[in-house]
Design a protein around this motif. Structure first.
Motif, PDB file in Angstrom:
ATOM      1  N   GLU A  64       0.823  -1.208   0.017  1.00  0.00           N
ATOM      2  CA  GLU A  64       0.043   0.105  -0.054  1.00  0.00           C
ATOM      3  C   GLU A  64       0.843   1.356   0.036  1.00  0.00           C
ATOM      4  OE1 GLU A  64      -3.714   1.213   2.460  1.00  0.00           O
ATOM      5  OE2 GLU A  64      -1.975   1.327   3.650  1.00  0.00           O
ATOM      6  N   LEU A  65       0.895   2.013  -1.052  1.00  0.00           N
ATOM      7  CA  LEU A  65       1.268   3.193  -1.056  1.00  0.00           C
ATOM      8  C   LEU A  65       0.951   4.579  -0.371  1.00  0.00           C
ATOM      9  CD1 LEU A  65       4.110   4.781  -2.446  1.00  0.00           C
ATOM     10  CD2 LEU A  65       2.579   5.021  -4.467  1.00  0.00           C
ATOM     11  N   VAL A  66       1.771   5.167   0.299  1.00  0.00           N
ATOM     12  CA  VAL A  66       0.902   6.262   1.186  1.00  0.00           C
ATOM     13  C   VAL A  66       2.101   7.587   0.943  1.00  0.00           C
ATOM     14  CG1 VAL A  66       0.471   7.047   3.410  1.00  0.00           C
ATOM     15  CG2 VAL A  66       0.089   4.507   2.770  1.00  0.00           C
ATOM     16  N   HIS A  67       1.568   8.508   0.753  1.00  0.00           N
ATOM     17  CA  HIS A  67       2.459   9.649   0.799  1.00  0.00           C
ATOM     18  C   HIS A  67       2.416  10.590   1.876  1.00  0.00           C
ATOM     19  CE1 HIS A  67       2.974  10.446  -4.051  1.00  0.00           C
ATOM     20  NE2 HIS A  67       2.963   8.817  -3.557  1.00  0.00           N
ATOM     21  N   ILE A  68       3.315  11.102   2.188  1.00  0.00           N
ATOM     22  CA  ILE A  68       3.379  11.722   3.646  1.00  0.00           C
ATOM     23  C   ILE A  68       4.336  13.209   3.398  1.00  0.00           C
ATOM     24  CG2 ILE A  68       4.119  11.920   6.069  1.00  0.00           C
ATOM     25  CD1 ILE A  68       4.022   8.770   6.260  1.00  0.00           C
ATOM     26  N   ASN A  69       3.467  14.200   3.904  1.00  0.00           N
ATOM     27  CA  ASN A  69       4.295  15.710   4.061  1.00  0.00           C
ATOM     28  C   ASN A  69       3.360  16.415   4.752  1.00  0.00           C
ATOM     29  OD1 ASN A  69       2.683  17.182   2.137  1.00  0.00           O
ATOM     30  ND2 ASN A  69       4.051  17.247   0.378  1.00  0.00           N
ATOM     31  N   PRO A  70       3.943  17.957   5.196  1.00  0.00           N
ATOM     32  CA  PRO A  70       3.029  18.600   5.894  1.00  0.00           C
ATOM     33  C   PRO A  70       2.063  19.369   5.549  1.00  0.00           C
ATOM     34  CG  PRO A  70       5.498  19.249   6.101  1.00  0.00           C
ATOM     35  CD  PRO A  70       5.172  18.318   5.021  1.00  0.00           C
ATOM     36  N   GLU A  71       1.840  19.115   4.292  1.00  0.00           N
ATOM     37  CA  GLU A  71       0.691  19.908   3.514  1.00  0.00           C
ATOM     38  C   GLU A  71      -0.825  19.627   4.079  1.00  0.00           C
ATOM     39  OE1 GLU A  71       0.959  22.119   1.029  1.00  0.00           O
ATOM     40  OE2 GLU A  71       3.032  21.359   0.361  1.00  0.00           O
ATOM     41  N   SER A  72      -1.778  20.351   3.900  1.00  0.00           N
ATOM     42  CA  SER A  72      -3.145  20.234   4.632  1.00  0.00           C
ATOM     43  C   SER A  72      -3.783  18.974   3.694  1.00  0.00           C
ATOM     44  CB  SER A  72      -3.971  21.465   4.507  1.00  0.00           C
ATOM     45  OG  SER A  72      -4.186  21.763   3.044  1.00  0.00           O
ATOM     46  N   ILE A  73      -4.778  18.515   4.274  1.00  0.00           N
ATOM     47  CA  ILE A  73      -5.650  17.467   3.702  1.00  0.00           C
ATOM     48  C   ILE A  73      -6.339  18.052   2.505  1.00  0.00           C
ATOM     49  CG2 ILE A  73      -7.386  16.055   3.757  1.00  0.00           C
ATOM     50  CD1 ILE A  73      -5.191  15.014   5.085  1.00  0.00           C
ATOM     51  N   GLU A  74      -6.764  19.279   2.508  1.00  0.00           N
ATOM     52  CA  GLU A  74      -7.273  20.076   1.469  1.00  0.00           C
ATOM     53  C   GLU A  74      -6.365  20.109   0.279  1.00  0.00           C
ATOM     54  OE1 GLU A  74      -7.231  21.390   4.760  1.00  0.00           O
ATOM     55  OE2 GLU A  74      -9.280  20.649   4.910  1.00  0.00           O
TER      56      GLU A  74
END
Length: 157
Positions: A64-74
């Motif tokens: 399962e590929l999951v991207h992560i960074n501090p950007e908002s959900i919107e």
């Protein structure tokens, strides 16, 4: 700094699909955590296109590929619409998880990205252990997709 064989700490973050808790997700799948600098950046957008193309290969491997960074959900949702991404994005607003995985840019030619989340990949198994990891030496580095798939195969076989 997590390396192959290390057990990682569990985390829970807000995601584009609701709430994401790592330990719950790795019960039946491997999680490929992709830390990256910014949404809508050229390198990130180009790499997103490659990941979209190769996603079926990851899914066949139960990854399962999951991207992560501090950007908002919107912001993540907007970026997902513009790139046609179908995988989950997590908002690490305070960069707690990015720091835990040692994915913070400390030096760069462009001072504007110092302190942001650096590009890195971690494959996590059901025992919450790192099976594969890669960290960018400079933020625009990426792993060629053929190499990434090969390394995942080596890690899970």
């Amino acid at each position: 700094m997590y390396e192959v064989g290390d057990a990682v700490r569990d985390f829970t973050l807000e995601s584009t699909n609701g709430i994401y808790t790592l330990s719950e997700r790795v019960r039946n799948n491997y999680a490929l955590l992709y830390f990256y600098v910014v949404n809508f950046g050229k390198t990130c957008t180009d790499y997103m296109a490659l990941m979209n193309e190769r996603l079926p290969e990851l899914q066949r491997r139960n990854v399962e590929l999951v991207h992560i960074n501090p950007e908002s959900i919107e912001n993540h949702k907007e970026w997902m619409r513009s790139t046609a991404a179908s995988f989950e994005h997590l908002s690490d607003k305070d960069q707690v998880v990015s720091r835990d995985f040692d994915c913070i840019i400390t030096e760069a030619k462009n001072d504007k990205i110092v302190g942001k989340t650096n590009r890195a990949l971690f494959l996590i198994d059901k025992d919450m252990k790192v099976r594969y990891c890669w960290r960018a030496e400079v933020p625009h580095d990426t792993v060629p997709m053929d190499e990434l798939i090969m390394k995942i195969d080596e890690a899970i076989l």
